[in-house]
Design a protein around this motif. Structure first.
Motif, PDB file in Angstrom:
ATOM      1  N   LEU A  97       0.805  -1.225   0.000  1.00 51.13           N
ATOM      2  CA  LEU A  97       0.000   0.000   0.000  1.00 51.13           C
ATOM      3  C   LEU A  97       0.838   1.275   0.000  1.00 51.13           C
ATOM      4  N   GLU A  98       2.145   1.149   0.030  1.00 52.16           N
ATOM      5  CA  GLU A  98       3.011   2.330   0.082  1.00 52.16           C
ATOM      6  C   GLU A  98       2.901   3.132  -1.218  1.00 52.16           C
ATOM      7  N   GLN A  99       2.659   4.432  -1.093  1.00 47.95           N
ATOM      8  CA  GLN A  99       2.482   5.302  -2.253  1.00 47.95           C
ATOM      9  C   GLN A  99       3.665   6.245  -2.470  1.00 47.95           C
ATOM     10  N   THR A 100       4.377   6.589  -1.422  1.00 45.98           N
ATOM     11  CA  THR A 100       5.533   7.482  -1.521  1.00 45.98           C
ATOM     12  C   THR A 100       6.682   6.910  -0.708  1.00 45.98           C
ATOM     13  N   LYS A 101       7.892   7.249  -1.123  1.00 49.59           N
ATOM     14  CA  LYS A 101       9.061   6.724  -0.412  1.00 49.59           C
ATOM     15  C   LYS A 101      10.265   7.609  -0.699  1.00 49.59           C
ATOM     16  N   VAL A 102      10.999   7.968   0.324  1.00 51.20           N
ATOM     17  CA  VAL A 102      12.252   8.694   0.162  1.00 51.20           C
ATOM     18  C   VAL A 102      13.391   7.683   0.183  1.00 51.20           C
ATOM     19  N   VAL A 103      14.200   7.693  -0.840  1.00 51.45           N
ATOM     20  CA  VAL A 103      15.326   6.769  -0.915  1.00 51.45           C
ATOM     21  C   VAL A 103      16.599   7.427  -0.401  1.00 51.45           C
ATOM     22  N   TRP A 104      16.819   8.689  -0.770  1.00 54.09           N
ATOM     23  CA  TRP A 104      18.013   9.399  -0.323  1.00 54.09           C
ATOM     24  C   TRP A 104      17.622  10.772   0.224  1.00 54.09           C
ATOM     25  N   LEU A 105      18.051  11.052   1.434  1.00 52.83           N
ATOM     26  CA  LEU A 105      17.962  12.382   2.035  1.00 52.83           C
ATOM     27  C   LEU A 105      19.371  12.929   2.208  1.00 52.83           C
ATOM     28  N   PHE A 106      19.492  14.237   2.263  1.00 52.30           N
ATOM     29  CA  PHE A 106      20.801  14.860   2.408  1.00 52.30           C
ATOM     30  C   PHE A 106      20.755  15.826   3.587  1.00 52.30           C
ATOM     31  N   ARG A 107      21.104  15.296   4.760  1.00 51.92           N
ATOM     32  CA  ARG A 107      21.060  16.088   5.981  1.00 51.92           C
ATOM     33  C   ARG A 107      22.376  16.047   6.759  1.00 51.92           C
ATOM     34  N   THR A 108      23.180  15.008   6.586  1.00 50.46           N
ATOM     35  CA  THR A 108      24.419  14.861   7.346  1.00 50.46           C
ATOM     36  C   THR A 108      25.544  14.416   6.411  1.00 50.46           C
ATOM     37  N   GLN A 109      26.760  14.421   6.946  1.00 49.00           N
ATOM     38  CA  GLN A 109      27.906  13.950   6.179  1.00 49.00           C
ATOM     39  C   GLN A 109      27.791  12.462   5.861  1.00 49.00           C
ATOM     40  N   GLU A 110      27.124  11.705   6.742  1.00 49.27           N
ATOM     41  CA  GLU A 110      26.931  10.278   6.480  1.00 49.27           C
ATOM     42  C   GLU A 110      26.085  10.058   5.234  1.00 49.27           C
ATOM     43  N   ASP A 111      25.125  10.949   4.992  1.00 50.29           N
ATOM     44  CA  ASP A 111      24.314  10.835   3.789  1.00 50.29           C
ATOM     45  C   ASP A 111      25.149  11.055   2.536  1.00 50.29           C
ATOM     46  N   LEU A 112      26.130  11.955   2.608  1.00 52.14           N
ATOM     47  CA  LEU A 112      26.982  12.224   1.446  1.00 52.14           C
ATOM     48  C   LEU A 112      27.917  11.067   1.146  1.00 52.14           C
ATOM     49  N   TYR A 130      32.653  18.849  -6.909  1.00 58.53           N
ATOM     50  CA  TYR A 130      32.707  18.723  -5.456  1.00 58.53           C
ATOM     51  C   TYR A 130      31.298  18.465  -4.938  1.00 58.53           C
ATOM     52  N   LEU A 131      31.216  17.767  -3.823  1.00 57.80           N
ATOM     53  CA  LEU A 131      29.932  17.482  -3.183  1.00 57.80           C
ATOM     54  C   LEU A 131      30.043  17.822  -1.707  1.00 57.80           C
ATOM     55  N   THR A 132      29.143  18.671  -1.236  1.00 56.38           N
ATOM     56  CA  THR A 132      29.160  19.091   0.153  1.00 56.38           C
ATOM     57  C   THR A 132      27.740  19.402   0.603  1.00 56.38           C
ATOM     58  N   LEU A 133      27.578  19.620   1.907  1.00 54.76           N
ATOM     59  CA  LEU A 133      26.298  20.069   2.426  1.00 54.76           C
ATOM     60  C   LEU A 133      26.138  21.561   2.195  1.00 54.76           C
ATOM     61  N   SER A 134      24.916  22.006   2.023  1.00 56.14           N
ATOM     62  CA  SER A 134      24.666  23.428   1.834  1.00 56.14           C
ATOM     63  C   SER A 134      24.857  24.176   3.146  1.00 56.14           C
ATOM     64  N   ARG A 135      24.638  25.470   3.117  1.00 57.82           N
ATOM     65  CA  ARG A 135      24.912  26.305   4.286  1.00 57.82           C
ATOM     66  C   ARG A 135      24.078  25.931   5.498  1.00 57.82           C
ATOM     67  N   ASN A 136      22.838  25.549   5.280  1.00 58.96           N
ATOM     68  CA  ASN A 136      21.973  25.207   6.402  1.00 58.96           C
ATOM     69  C   ASN A 136      21.993  23.715   6.733  1.00 58.96           C
ATOM     70  N   ASN A 137      22.884  22.950   6.095  1.00 57.86           N
ATOM     71  CA  ASN A 137      23.020  21.508   6.340  1.00 57.86           C
ATOM     72  C   ASN A 137      21.704  20.759   6.139  1.00 57.86           C
ATOM     73  N   THR A 139      20.535  20.273   2.657  1.00 56.01           N
ATOM     74  CA  THR A 139      20.546  19.796   1.277  1.00 56.01           C
ATOM     75  C   THR A 139      21.974  19.482   0.861  1.00 56.01           C
ATOM     76  N   ALA A 140      22.104  18.751  -0.255  1.00 57.14           N
ATOM     77  CA  ALA A 140      23.412  18.469  -0.838  1.00 57.14           C
ATOM     78  C   ALA A 140      23.684  19.478  -1.946  1.00 57.14           C
TER      79      ALA A 140
END
Length: 303
Positions: A97-112, A130-137, A139-140
């Motif tokens: 029954l799942e209709q939506t799903k997040v596979v990747w979030l970008f909130r911490t260095q572990e996510d990167l 280069y790949l880094t977190l944004s100013r407010n940590n 987004t990627a």
């Protein structure tokens, strides 16, 4: 919808992170070297193949081996429990029954750390990424400079690309694992770009070795400016290519064997670029009924 996506992603990200942390110390630099080379088998023209075997770099510590074995057995036990409960360790009714799903979030260095970046530097080019977190940590931020100058090796004819690619899933004892997206029909992203077009690449694990370069591709057009945009791309729109060439024999994606997802910039425009990503998810759009957007030709028709 955002709250539902965030809550659904928590347990998924936790289990995936644990898998990456556990298998690495078991086989050490040997598997690390193998995984890094599995993304590209390219060797610059004129360069000599690597003659140094990787086995001398392995740490043969008996204590570390026992500890890693315990960790792998514990992970295998958890995977067995999850399998008995249902897909991804959830009841079958909840999974269906799942209709939506997040596979990747970008909130911490572990996510990167779940992503790998590359550019034409691998073939002697001069692009930077280069790949880094944004100013407010929250987004990627993928940024850099695209340079189409061709390396002077006498063989390379084209250059100028930058890419970002997810790491493949790894189970206990370094087993291959795959994403099963068969319950969904659309890829859903929230991004903010600079107006450049990107290629989205989906890699499915092939049955035969000669298909190892096959990719499913589609385009993502960013509008530029300060506003975020929600992009929905049906899986039926993705077309099959191999080594950059669109194949005549097209067929839909095998959604139950997704290995990696990536983004590639190669629009032949020199200069800086940036792409900010909030999350990458999936949705099941009941209004979208298209199975495959492209005609499939019979290459050897019978008389």
């Amino acid at each position: 919808t955002n709250m539902a996506l965030t809550s659904l992603s928590g347990a998924f990200r936790h289990s995936r992170c644990c898998r990456h942390e556990v298998w690495h110390p078991f086989l050490g630099p040997l598997l690390t070297n193998f995984v890094s080379k599995s993304y590209s088998s390219y060797r610059r023209p004129g360069s000599l193949p690597e003659k140094h075997p990787s086995w001398p770099k392995i740490d043969f510590s008996f204590k570390k081996g026992i500890d890693a074995l315990k960790s792998q057995l514990k992970l295998l036990k958890q995977e067995t429990k999850d399998h008995l409960i249902g897909p991804e360790g959830r009841p079958l009714s909840e999974y269906i029954l799942e209709q939506t799903k997040v596979v990747w979030l970008f909130r911490t260095q572990e996510d990167l750390k779940e992503w790998v970046i590359s550019s034409d530097v691998e073939i002697g080019g001069k692009s930077e990424v280069y790949l880094t977190l944004s100013r407010n940590n929250q987004t990627a931020l993928l940024y850099g400079t695209l340079n189409t100058e061709v390396p002077r090796d006498g063989e390379t004819q084209y250059s100028g690309y930058c890419s970002m690619r997810s790491r493949p899933l790894v189970g206990s004892f370094a087993r291959k694992k795959y994403y099963d997206w068969s319950n969904f029909n659309c890829l859903y992203l929230r991004v903010r770009g600079d107006g450049r077009p990107w290629m989205i690449n989906i890699y499915t694990d092939p049955y035969f070795s000669h298909n190892k370069d096959d990719l499913y591709n589609y385009f993502m057009f960013t509008r530029g400016g300060p506003y975020w945009e929600d992009i929905k791309i049906p899986f039926s729109k993705f077309f099959l290519s191999s080594r950059g060439r669109i194949q005549d024999n097209q067929h839909p994606i095998w959604l139950d064997k997704i290995s990696t997802l990536g983004f590639t910039l190669g629009d032949k425009v020199n200069g800086p670029f940036q792409l900010e990503i909030d999350f990458i998810g999936l949705i099941n759009d009941r209004a979208h009924t298209e199975e495959f957007a492209y005609e499939k030709y019979d290459l050897n028709p019978r008389a």
